[in-house]
Design a protein around this motif. Structure first.
Motif, PDB file in Angstrom:
ATOM      1  N   MET A   1      38.614  40.679  48.854  1.00  0.00           N
ATOM      2  CA  MET A   1      37.543  41.099  47.946  1.00  0.00           C
ATOM      3  C   MET A   1      36.204  41.032  48.658  1.00  0.00           C
ATOM      4  O   MET A   1      35.895  40.035  49.301  1.00  0.00           O
ATOM      5  CB  MET A   1      37.517  40.188  46.710  1.00  0.00           C
ATOM      6  CG  MET A   1      36.332  40.456  45.780  1.00  0.00           C
ATOM      7  SD  MET A   1      36.240  39.249  44.459  1.00  0.00           S
ATOM      8  CE  MET A   1      37.681  39.665  43.524  1.00  0.00           C
ATOM      9  N   PHE A  16      34.948  36.687  38.086  1.00  0.00           N
ATOM     10  CA  PHE A  16      35.498  37.994  38.367  1.00  0.00           C
ATOM     11  C   PHE A  16      36.902  38.188  37.817  1.00  0.00           C
ATOM     12  O   PHE A  16      37.322  39.299  37.561  1.00  0.00           O
ATOM     13  CB  PHE A  16      35.495  38.240  39.880  1.00  0.00           C
ATOM     14  CG  PHE A  16      34.129  38.096  40.464  1.00  0.00           C
ATOM     15  CD1 PHE A  16      33.106  38.944  40.074  1.00  0.00           C
ATOM     16  CD2 PHE A  16      33.858  37.086  41.363  1.00  0.00           C
ATOM     17  CE1 PHE A  16      31.841  38.801  40.600  1.00  0.00           C
ATOM     18  CE2 PHE A  16      32.584  36.946  41.888  1.00  0.00           C
ATOM     19  CZ  PHE A  16      31.578  37.801  41.504  1.00  0.00           C
ATOM     20  N   THR A  61      28.513  41.843  36.508  1.00  0.00           N
ATOM     21  CA  THR A  61      29.164  42.333  37.728  1.00  0.00           C
ATOM     22  C   THR A  61      29.678  43.745  37.526  1.00  0.00           C
ATOM     23  O   THR A  61      29.959  44.174  36.404  1.00  0.00           O
ATOM     24  CB  THR A  61      30.356  41.441  38.127  1.00  0.00           C
ATOM     25  OG1 THR A  61      31.360  41.499  37.105  1.00  0.00           O
ATOM     26  CG2 THR A  61      29.930  40.004  38.336  1.00  0.00           C
ATOM     27  N   THR A  63      32.766  46.128  39.369  1.00  0.00           N
ATOM     28  CA  THR A  63      33.904  46.080  40.284  1.00  0.00           C
ATOM     29  C   THR A  63      34.524  47.458  40.399  1.00  0.00           C
ATOM     30  O   THR A  63      34.725  48.147  39.390  1.00  0.00           O
ATOM     31  CB  THR A  63      34.976  45.095  39.777  1.00  0.00           C
ATOM     32  OG1 THR A  63      34.372  43.821  39.545  1.00  0.00           O
ATOM     33  CG2 THR A  63      36.091  44.937  40.813  1.00  0.00           C
ATOM     34  N   ASN A  67      38.472  46.549  44.477  1.00  0.00           N
ATOM     35  CA  ASN A  67      38.174  45.142  44.210  1.00  0.00           C
ATOM     36  C   ASN A  67      36.898  44.664  44.905  1.00  0.00           C
ATOM     37  O   ASN A  67      36.753  43.481  45.207  1.00  0.00           O
ATOM     38  CB  ASN A  67      39.345  44.243  44.609  1.00  0.00           C
ATOM     39  CG  ASN A  67      39.505  43.055  43.671  1.00  0.00           C
ATOM     40  OD1 ASN A  67      39.148  43.149  42.492  1.00  0.00           O
ATOM     41  ND2 ASN A  67      40.032  41.966  44.170  1.00  0.00           N
ATOM     42  N   VAL A  69      33.063  43.794  44.551  1.00  0.00           N
ATOM     43  CA  VAL A  69      32.293  43.306  43.410  1.00  0.00           C
ATOM     44  C   VAL A  69      30.803  43.304  43.730  1.00  0.00           C
ATOM     45  O   VAL A  69      30.380  42.812  44.778  1.00  0.00           O
ATOM     46  CB  VAL A  69      32.730  41.880  43.015  1.00  0.00           C
ATOM     47  CG1 VAL A  69      31.917  41.377  41.826  1.00  0.00           C
ATOM     48  CG2 VAL A  69      34.212  41.876  42.679  1.00  0.00           C
TER      49      VAL A  69
END
Length: 227
Positions: A1, A16, A61, A63, A67, A69
């Motif tokens: 990530m 997350f 956030t 995303t 994946n 972020v």
């Protein structure tokens, strides 16, 4: 990530990976994603409480499907959470808001097609066969047609004809060609044609909870009009 942010911040994995089970209809959450001329996508998120006030203490956030972020910060001037990153050309972005005012994490998805290549004009001529692309001038008494390559489904194209001082004519279409009516252009003048492609999803007035907009403009085509 991968995590993107302009300044260091404490990262908690629960931020997350916590589920998004709440209904956006009950959370007053709005968001937008905008990209211009292939630049980074700018995300703006507006989490509101039950009174319609923006909640400044939220964790927000974005995303993408890979994946990656992005953490958004609150901007006092625009009264929203805002940041940008170089996302994929076509993706569905998941926005998550964690706030003390929400019982659960509030979530929303925004589809975004980032236009990175401007449309190319493939023909531009009057009804007498004078082609601008071959260096010919346009006849002022003729209708003028212009065509370009397709950038895909759901794209709207806008054609603007301008002089050095003002805009003379504008037309919009979802097709890959347009006709400039006879009598629009004046003999003895130089004009500039600008072709802009746009992809719009959602609603800029937020009758839907999101707005997604991408636009890109081709370099101007200069042409001269004669009798």
């Amino acid at each position: 990530m991968k995590i993107f942010k302009s300044v260091p911040i404490l990262f908690l994995s629960i931020l997350f990976f916590a589920g998004c089970e709440s209904s956006i209809e009950n959370q007053n959450l709005r968001a937008s994603a905008v990209s211009v001329n292939g630049d980074d996508i700018v995300f703006r998120v507006y989490p509101e409480n039950s009174s319609g006030d923006i909640m400044t203490g939220s964790l927000v956030t974005v995303t993408n499907s890979e994946n990656e972020v992005l953490l958004l910060e609150f901007d006092n001037d625009s009264q929203c959470y805002i940041s940008s990153f170089d996302g994929l050309e076509s993706d569905i972005y998941n926005i998550k808001v964690i706030s003390a005012a929400y019982k659960e994490a509030a979530c929303i998805q925004i589809p975004h097609l980032r236009l990175t290549k401007a449309p190319t004009i493939v023909s531009f001529s009057d009804s007498m066969g004078n082609s601008v692309l071959s260096g010919k001038s346009i006849n002022s008494q003729s209708a003028v047609s212009c065509a370009w390559n397709s950038l895909g489904n759901g794209i709207v194209y806008q054609v603007n004809i301008k002089t050095a001082l003002s805009r003379i004519w504008t037309g919009s279409t979802s097709a890959c060609n347009i006709e400039i009516p006879k009598g629009t252009l004046t003999a003895g003048k130089t004009y500039y044609l600008y072709l802009t492609a746009q992809k719009i999803c959602g609603d800029p007035y937020f009758s839907l909870p999101y707005y997604s907009f991408s636009t890109i403009t081709s370099p101007a085509v200069t042409f001269y009009v004669e009798e």
